[in-house]
Design a protein around this motif. Structure first.
Motif, mmCIF file in Angstrom:
data_model
loop_
_atom_site.group_PDB
_atom_site.id
_atom_site.type_symbol
_atom_site.label_atom_id
_atom_site.label_comp_id
_atom_site.label_asym_id
_atom_site.label_seq_id
_atom_site.Cartn_x
_atom_site.Cartn_y
_atom_site.Cartn_z
ATOM 1 N N VAL A 1 -6.635 25.289 9.412
ATOM 2 C CA VAL A 1 -7.219 24.307 10.327
ATOM 3 C C VAL A 1 -7.866 23.207 9.481
ATOM 4 N N LEU A 2 -7.462 21.966 9.746
ATOM 5 C CA LEU A 2 -8.026 20.824 9.029
ATOM 6 C C LEU A 2 -9.453 20.604 9.516
ATOM 7 N N GLN A 3 -10.361 20.406 8.568
ATOM 8 C CA GLN A 3 -11.784 20.370 8.885
ATOM 9 C C GLN A 3 -12.335 18.953 9.014
ATOM 10 N N PRO A 4 -13.181 18.711 10.009
ATOM 11 C CA PRO A 4 -13.839 17.408 10.140
ATOM 12 C C PRO A 4 -14.636 17.091 8.879
ATOM 13 N N GLY A 5 -14.644 15.833 8.504
ATOM 14 C CA GLY A 5 -15.357 15.407 7.305
ATOM 15 C C GLY A 5 -14.522 15.509 6.042
ATOM 16 N N GLN A 6 -13.373 16.142 6.125
ATOM 17 C CA GLN A 6 -12.498 16.289 4.963
ATOM 18 C C GLN A 6 -11.464 15.168 4.948
ATOM 19 N N ILE A 7 -11.056 14.779 3.756
ATOM 20 C CA ILE A 7 -10.021 13.770 3.580
ATOM 21 C C ILE A 7 -8.800 14.464 3.002
ATOM 22 N N TYR A 8 -7.662 14.263 3.656
ATOM 23 C CA TYR A 8 -6.400 14.862 3.242
ATOM 24 C C TYR A 8 -5.411 13.744 2.913
ATOM 25 N N PHE A 9 -4.549 13.999 1.943
ATOM 26 C CA PHE A 9 -3.466 13.081 1.617
ATOM 27 C C PHE A 9 -2.157 13.695 2.083
ATOM 28 N N LEU A 10 -1.361 12.909 2.787
ATOM 29 C CA LEU A 10 -0.003 13.295 3.138
ATOM 30 C C LEU A 10 0.886 12.506 2.190
ATOM 31 N N MET A 11 1.552 13.213 1.277
ATOM 32 C CA MET A 11 2.339 12.532 0.247
ATOM 33 C C MET A 11 3.731 13.119 0.144
ATOM 34 N N PRO A 12 4.673 12.333 -0.381
ATOM 35 C CA PRO A 12 6.036 12.840 -0.541
ATOM 36 C C PRO A 12 6.055 14.096 -1.410
ATOM 37 N N LEU A 13 6.885 15.050 -1.026
ATOM 38 C CA LEU A 13 7.003 16.309 -1.749
ATOM 39 C C LEU A 13 7.292 16.079 -3.231
ATOM 40 N N GLN A 14 8.185 15.162 -3.524
ATOM 41 C CA GLN A 14 8.552 14.888 -4.915
ATOM 42 C C GLN A 14 7.341 14.428 -5.731
ATOM 43 N N GLN A 15 6.497 13.606 -5.138
ATOM 44 C CA GLN A 15 5.298 13.125 -5.823
ATOM 45 C C GLN A 15 4.310 14.267 -6.060
ATOM 46 N N ALA A 16 4.196 15.174 -5.108
ATOM 47 C CA ALA A 16 3.235 16.270 -5.194
ATOM 48 C C ALA A 16 3.681 17.386 -6.144
ATOM 49 N N GLN A 17 4.943 17.367 -6.574
ATOM 50 C CA GLN A 17 5.450 18.422 -7.457
ATOM 51 C C GLN A 17 5.155 18.168 -8.927
ATOM 52 N N ASN A 18 4.599 17.005 -9.247
ATOM 53 C CA ASN A 18 4.271 16.681 -10.638
ATOM 54 C C ASN A 18 2.769 16.809 -10.864
ATOM 55 N N PRO A 19 2.375 17.328 -12.037
ATOM 56 C CA PRO A 19 0.935 17.419 -12.324
ATOM 57 C C PRO A 19 0.284 16.030 -12.252
ATOM 58 N N LEU A 20 -0.915 15.981 -11.695
ATOM 59 C CA LEU A 20 -1.636 14.717 -11.558
ATOM 60 C C LEU A 20 -2.274 14.310 -12.878
ATOM 61 N N SER A 21 -2.100 13.063 -13.232
ATOM 62 C CA SER A 21 -2.780 12.524 -14.408
ATOM 63 C C SER A 21 -4.097 11.896 -13.934
ATOM 64 N N LEU A 22 -4.989 11.619 -14.864
ATOM 65 C CA LEU A 22 -6.246 10.978 -14.505
ATOM 66 C C LEU A 22 -5.999 9.624 -13.836
ATOM 67 N N PRO A 23 -5.113 8.771 -14.382
ATOM 68 C CA PRO A 23 -4.852 7.498 -13.695
ATOM 69 C C PRO A 23 -4.300 7.674 -12.272
ATOM 70 N N GLU A 24 -3.452 8.682 -12.050
ATOM 71 C CA GLU A 24 -2.910 8.920 -10.709
ATOM 72 C C GLU A 24 -4.008 9.363 -9.746
ATOM 73 N N LEU A 25 -4.886 10.245 -10.216
ATOM 74 C CA LEU A 25 -5.980 10.721 -9.380
ATOM 75 C C LEU A 25 -6.944 9.573 -9.059
ATOM 76 N N CYS A 26 -7.219 8.744 -10.039
ATOM 77 C CA CYS A 26 -8.067 7.570 -9.815
ATOM 78 C C CYS A 26 -7.407 6.620 -8.823
ATOM 79 N N ASP A 27 -6.098 6.438 -8.951
ATOM 80 C CA ASP A 27 -5.363 5.568 -8.037
ATOM 81 C C ASP A 27 -5.468 6.083 -6.600
#
Length: 129
Positions: A91-117
């Motif tokens: 159950v998605l919780q009020p006050g939380q922020i979720y990202f809906l992103m392409p599966l291909q993008q989510a399959q790669n480890p996040l770099s600091l610049p990507e997380l900042c972006d």
């Protein structure tokens, strides 16, 4: 002797009505957190739209409408790891922020610049709503 590494967590802050983002060493709450569930729809280079839901709902209701995408809780994302997928029965919780992103993008480890972006995209999108 061991090596200890920590991943910075990005917090969004409100300072006198101005939004700013900064890197923090510890996890914490968003100041000025939205009251509803916020889903930020992104593709590889831009925010498509921001969806704010007043009531908690199961993740599968969002995921089922976007079959080639995954839903990720912004607070569970960290540098050097793939974005963890929110299970369909959660159950998605009020006050939380979720990202809906392409599966291909989510399959790669996040770099600091990507997380900042992503944090910048979220701050910008939330400031416009």
């Amino acid at each position: 002797m061991g090596v200890c590494a920590s991943s910075p967590t990005i917090k969004l802050k409100r300072n006198g009505g101005r939004s700013s983002s900064g890197l923090e060493g510890t996890r914490g709450d968003f100041i000025g957190r939205p009251k509803g569930v916020v889903v930020i729809h992104v593709d590889s280079d831009r925010v498509i739209r921001v969806q704010e839901l007043k009531q908690p709902i199961q993740a599968r209701r969002i995921i089922s409408q976007h079959p080639d995408h995954v839903l990720c809780n912004s607070e569970a994302m960290s540098v050097g790891t793939c974005a963890p997928h929110v299970p369909g029965d959660e159950v998605l919780q009020p006050g939380q922020i979720y990202f809906l992103m392409p599966l291909q993008q989510a399959q790669n480890p996040l770099s600091l610049p990507e997380l900042c972006d992503l944090a910048i995209k979220a701050s910008s999108a939330l400031g416009k709503r």
